[in-house]
Write a protein that holds these residues in place. Sequence first.
Motif, PDB file in Angstrom:
ATOM      1  N   THR A 163       0.844  -1.189   0.000  1.00  0.00           N
ATOM      2  CA  THR A 163       0.000   0.000   0.000  1.00  0.00           C
ATOM      3  C   THR A 163       0.882   1.242   0.000  1.00  0.00           C
ATOM      4  O   THR A 163       2.039   1.205   0.430  1.00  0.00           O
ATOM      5  CB  THR A 163      -0.931   0.045   1.233  1.00  0.00           C
ATOM      6  OG1 THR A 163      -0.134   0.038   2.409  1.00  0.00           O
ATOM      7  CG2 THR A 163      -1.899  -1.122   1.235  1.00  0.00           C
ATOM      8  N   GLU A 164       0.304   2.325  -0.479  1.00  0.00           N
ATOM      9  CA  GLU A 164       0.964   3.623  -0.422  1.00  0.00           C
ATOM     10  C   GLU A 164      -0.104   4.701  -0.381  1.00  0.00           C
ATOM     11  O   GLU A 164      -1.175   4.542  -0.956  1.00  0.00           O
ATOM     12  CB  GLU A 164       1.911   3.827  -1.598  1.00  0.00           C
ATOM     13  CG  GLU A 164       1.232   3.862  -2.947  1.00  0.00           C
ATOM     14  CD  GLU A 164       2.201   4.075  -4.104  1.00  0.00           C
ATOM     15  OE1 GLU A 164       3.344   4.473  -3.882  1.00  0.00           O
ATOM     16  OE2 GLU A 164       1.781   3.851  -5.240  1.00  0.00           O
ATOM     17  N   SER A 165       0.199   5.785   0.335  1.00  0.00           N
ATOM     18  CA  SER A 165      -0.708   6.927   0.382  1.00  0.00           C
ATOM     19  C   SER A 165      -0.146   8.012  -0.517  1.00  0.00           C
ATOM     20  O   SER A 165       1.039   8.326  -0.461  1.00  0.00           O
ATOM     21  CB  SER A 165      -0.859   7.440   1.811  1.00  0.00           C
ATOM     22  OG  SER A 165      -1.555   6.490   2.576  1.00  0.00           O
ATOM     23  N   LYS A 166      -1.038   8.546  -1.361  1.00  0.00           N
ATOM     24  CA  LYS A 166      -0.615   9.549  -2.332  1.00  0.00           C
ATOM     25  C   LYS A 166      -1.611  10.704  -2.353  1.00  0.00           C
ATOM     26  O   LYS A 166      -2.804  10.490  -2.162  1.00  0.00           O
ATOM     27  CB  LYS A 166      -0.560   8.944  -3.737  1.00  0.00           C
ATOM     28  CG  LYS A 166       0.420   7.811  -3.891  1.00  0.00           C
ATOM     29  CD  LYS A 166       0.397   7.292  -5.294  1.00  0.00           C
ATOM     30  CE  LYS A 166       1.573   7.903  -6.001  1.00  0.00           C
ATOM     31  NZ  LYS A 166       1.867   7.344  -7.293  1.00  0.00           N
ATOM     32  N   PRO A 167      -1.109  11.916  -2.628  1.00  0.00           N
ATOM     33  CA  PRO A 167      -2.037  13.040  -2.778  1.00  0.00           C
ATOM     34  C   PRO A 167      -2.831  12.896  -4.080  1.00  0.00           C
ATOM     35  O   PRO A 167      -2.280  12.499  -5.100  1.00  0.00           O
ATOM     36  CB  PRO A 167      -1.120  14.261  -2.832  1.00  0.00           C
ATOM     37  CG  PRO A 167       0.221  13.740  -3.231  1.00  0.00           C
ATOM     38  CD  PRO A 167       0.280  12.308  -2.793  1.00  0.00           C
ATOM     39  N   LEU A 168      -4.108  13.145  -4.002  1.00  0.00           N
ATOM     40  CA  LEU A 168      -4.954  13.146  -5.194  1.00  0.00           C
ATOM     41  C   LEU A 168      -6.137  14.068  -4.923  1.00  0.00           C
ATOM     42  O   LEU A 168      -6.803  13.929  -3.891  1.00  0.00           O
ATOM     43  CB  LEU A 168      -5.436  11.735  -5.537  1.00  0.00           C
ATOM     44  CG  LEU A 168      -6.235  11.586  -6.841  1.00  0.00           C
ATOM     45  CD1 LEU A 168      -5.362  11.928  -8.048  1.00  0.00           C
ATOM     46  CD2 LEU A 168      -6.774  10.186  -6.996  1.00  0.00           C
ATOM     47  N   ARG A 169      -6.361  14.965  -5.847  1.00  0.00           N
ATOM     48  CA  ARG A 169      -7.427  15.960  -5.728  1.00  0.00           C
ATOM     49  C   ARG A 169      -7.312  16.715  -4.409  1.00  0.00           C
ATOM     50  O   ARG A 169      -6.333  17.395  -4.177  1.00  0.00           O
ATOM     51  CB  ARG A 169      -8.794  15.317  -5.933  1.00  0.00           C
ATOM     52  CG  ARG A 169      -8.964  14.756  -7.337  1.00  0.00           C
ATOM     53  CD  ARG A 169     -10.338  14.145  -7.561  1.00  0.00           C
ATOM     54  NE  ARG A 169     -10.351  13.425  -8.812  1.00  0.00           N
ATOM     55  CZ  ARG A 169     -10.110  12.121  -8.927  1.00  0.00           C
ATOM     56  NH1 ARG A 169      -9.872  11.391  -7.871  1.00  0.00           N
ATOM     57  NH2 ARG A 169     -10.120  11.548 -10.102  1.00  0.00           N
ATOM     58  N   SER A 170      -8.259  16.552  -3.499  1.00  0.00           N
ATOM     59  CA  SER A 170      -8.298  17.393  -2.296  1.00  0.00           C
ATOM     60  C   SER A 170      -7.650  16.775  -1.064  1.00  0.00           C
ATOM     61  O   SER A 170      -7.702  17.352   0.005  1.00  0.00           O
ATOM     62  CB  SER A 170      -9.752  17.747  -1.975  1.00  0.00           C
ATOM     63  OG  SER A 170     -10.480  16.562  -1.750  1.00  0.00           O
ATOM     64  N   GLY A 171      -7.054  15.590  -1.191  1.00  0.00           N
ATOM     65  CA  GLY A 171      -6.462  14.973  -0.007  1.00  0.00           C
ATOM     66  C   GLY A 171      -5.571  13.811  -0.363  1.00  0.00           C
ATOM     67  O   GLY A 171      -5.097  13.697  -1.489  1.00  0.00           O
ATOM     68  N   PHE A 172      -5.355  12.934   0.615  1.00  0.00           N
ATOM     69  CA  PHE A 172      -4.544  11.742   0.391  1.00  0.00           C
ATOM     70  C   PHE A 172      -5.445  10.529   0.238  1.00  0.00           C
ATOM     71  O   PHE A 172      -6.495  10.452   0.869  1.00  0.00           O
ATOM     72  CB  PHE A 172      -3.593  11.522   1.578  1.00  0.00           C
ATOM     73  CG  PHE A 172      -2.326  12.311   1.464  1.00  0.00           C
ATOM     74  CD1 PHE A 172      -1.164  11.714   1.000  1.00  0.00           C
ATOM     75  CD2 PHE A 172      -2.289  13.654   1.798  1.00  0.00           C
ATOM     76  CE1 PHE A 172       0.004  12.434   0.883  1.00  0.00           C
ATOM     77  CE2 PHE A 172      -1.130  14.387   1.680  1.00  0.00           C
ATOM     78  CZ  PHE A 172       0.032  13.778   1.233  1.00  0.00           C
ATOM     79  N   GLN A 173      -5.023   9.599  -0.607  1.00  0.00           N
ATOM     80  CA  GLN A 173      -5.741   8.341  -0.775  1.00  0.00           C
ATOM     81  C   GLN A 173      -4.744   7.202  -0.611  1.00  0.00           C
ATOM     82  O   GLN A 173      -3.592   7.328  -1.035  1.00  0.00           O
ATOM     83  CB  GLN A 173      -6.395   8.258  -2.149  1.00  0.00           C
ATOM     84  CG  GLN A 173      -7.501   9.264  -2.340  1.00  0.00           C
ATOM     85  CD  GLN A 173      -8.181   9.115  -3.690  1.00  0.00           C
ATOM     86  OE1 GLN A 173      -7.778   8.351  -4.549  1.00  0.00           O
ATOM     87  NE2 GLN A 173      -9.250   9.869  -3.875  1.00  0.00           N
ATOM     88  N   THR A 174      -5.215   6.113  -0.007  1.00  0.00           N
ATOM     89  CA  THR A 174      -4.365   4.937   0.141  1.00  0.00           C
ATOM     90  C   THR A 174      -4.703   3.957  -0.967  1.00  0.00           C
ATOM     91  O   THR A 174      -5.870   3.637  -1.196  1.00  0.00           O
ATOM     92  CB  THR A 174      -4.552   4.295   1.535  1.00  0.00           C
ATOM     93  OG1 THR A 174      -4.227   5.276   2.521  1.00  0.00           O
ATOM     94  CG2 THR A 174      -3.642   3.092   1.704  1.00  0.00           C
ATOM     95  N   TRP A 175      -3.652   3.498  -1.646  1.00  0.00           N
ATOM     96  CA  TRP A 175      -3.786   2.611  -2.788  1.00  0.00           C
ATOM     97  C   TRP A 175      -3.175   1.259  -2.479  1.00  0.00           C
ATOM     98  O   TRP A 175      -2.146   1.171  -1.807  1.00  0.00           O
ATOM     99  CB  TRP A 175      -3.080   3.205  -4.005  1.00  0.00           C
ATOM    100  CG  TRP A 175      -3.793   4.402  -4.542  1.00  0.00           C
ATOM    101  CD1 TRP A 175      -3.681   5.694  -4.115  1.00  0.00           C
ATOM    102  CD2 TRP A 175      -4.774   4.415  -5.572  1.00  0.00           C
ATOM    103  NE1 TRP A 175      -4.524   6.506  -4.828  1.00  0.00           N
ATOM    104  CE2 TRP A 175      -5.200   5.745  -5.727  1.00  0.00           C
ATOM    105  CE3 TRP A 175      -5.309   3.418  -6.387  1.00  0.00           C
ATOM    106  CZ2 TRP A 175      -6.154   6.103  -6.667  1.00  0.00           C
ATOM    107  CZ3 TRP A 175      -6.262   3.787  -7.327  1.00  0.00           C
ATOM    108  CH2 TRP A 175      -6.671   5.114  -7.462  1.00  0.00           C
ATOM    109  N   LEU A 176      -3.797   0.219  -2.998  1.00  0.00           N
ATOM    110  CA  LEU A 176      -3.279  -1.141  -2.919  1.00  0.00           C
ATOM    111  C   LEU A 176      -2.663  -1.455  -4.286  1.00  0.00           C
ATOM    112  O   LEU A 176      -3.339  -1.376  -5.306  1.00  0.00           O
ATOM    113  CB  LEU A 176      -4.398  -2.135  -2.610  1.00  0.00           C
ATOM    114  CG  LEU A 176      -3.980  -3.602  -2.535  1.00  0.00           C
ATOM    115  CD1 LEU A 176      -3.086  -3.838  -1.315  1.00  0.00           C
ATOM    116  CD2 LEU A 176      -5.209  -4.490  -2.463  1.00  0.00           C
ATOM    117  N   ASN A 177      -1.380  -1.782  -4.292  1.00  0.00           N
ATOM    118  CA  ASN A 177      -0.654  -2.111  -5.516  1.00  0.00           C
ATOM    119  C   ASN A 177      -0.352  -3.598  -5.527  1.00  0.00           C
ATOM    120  O   ASN A 177       0.140  -4.135  -4.531  1.00  0.00           O
ATOM    121  CB  ASN A 177       0.648  -1.314  -5.586  1.00  0.00           C
ATOM    122  CG  ASN A 177       0.379   0.167  -5.676  1.00  0.00           C
ATOM    123  OD1 ASN A 177      -0.021   0.663  -6.717  1.00  0.00           O
ATOM    124  ND2 ASN A 177       0.571   0.882  -4.581  1.00  0.00           N
TER     125      ASN A 177
END
Length: 185
Positions: A163-177
């Motif tokens: 997982t990684e948290s990345k900035p997107l649009r108005s905040g951070f999102q956590t993604w599963l890779n």
Amino acid sequence: MQYVAETVDLDVSTIRNFFLNLIPRGGHILDLGCGSGRDSRFFLNHGYSVTAVDASSALAKLASEFIGKAVENRSFQELDYSETFDGIWACASLLHCPKSEMDSVMHKITQALKPNGIVYMSFKYGEGERVDERGRFFNDYTDADMTQLIAEHADLEVVEVFTESKPLRSGFQTWLNVFAKKQIK
């Protein structure tokens, strides 16, 4: 189109480089759910053969113009390739496939990969299915859910899940890779 403007310049270089290190130089890549064509363009510019696909006819048209090559307008469920690709790049695309159809789509992905082929998939981290404020459908996965889904496909083995948290649009999102490999029978 708002989606293209928001995603065309996103930096996915670290994950993209990890993916490319797992497939043969100049190999054939399926950009599954290519969106703006950002990654297809990168792969083409670096000597890879690319088949780009998107279920949205509007995105397929825009991506085709962006990469200078026809983009197939078809859904995940319509895939019908057989041992064609060294790698399948499904960056933030399969997260729009209903969970009830993921098993079938994973089978089609496995069929489309050459032996030792690599699939990369990314999902928003979480559980369940939902519709966002823009009316877009999402399926969310945890690492345990995704590992279980891949385990149900005997020809696939997990290479890496993180997982990684990345900035997107108005905040951070956590993604599963997720990186998985088609095993040689």
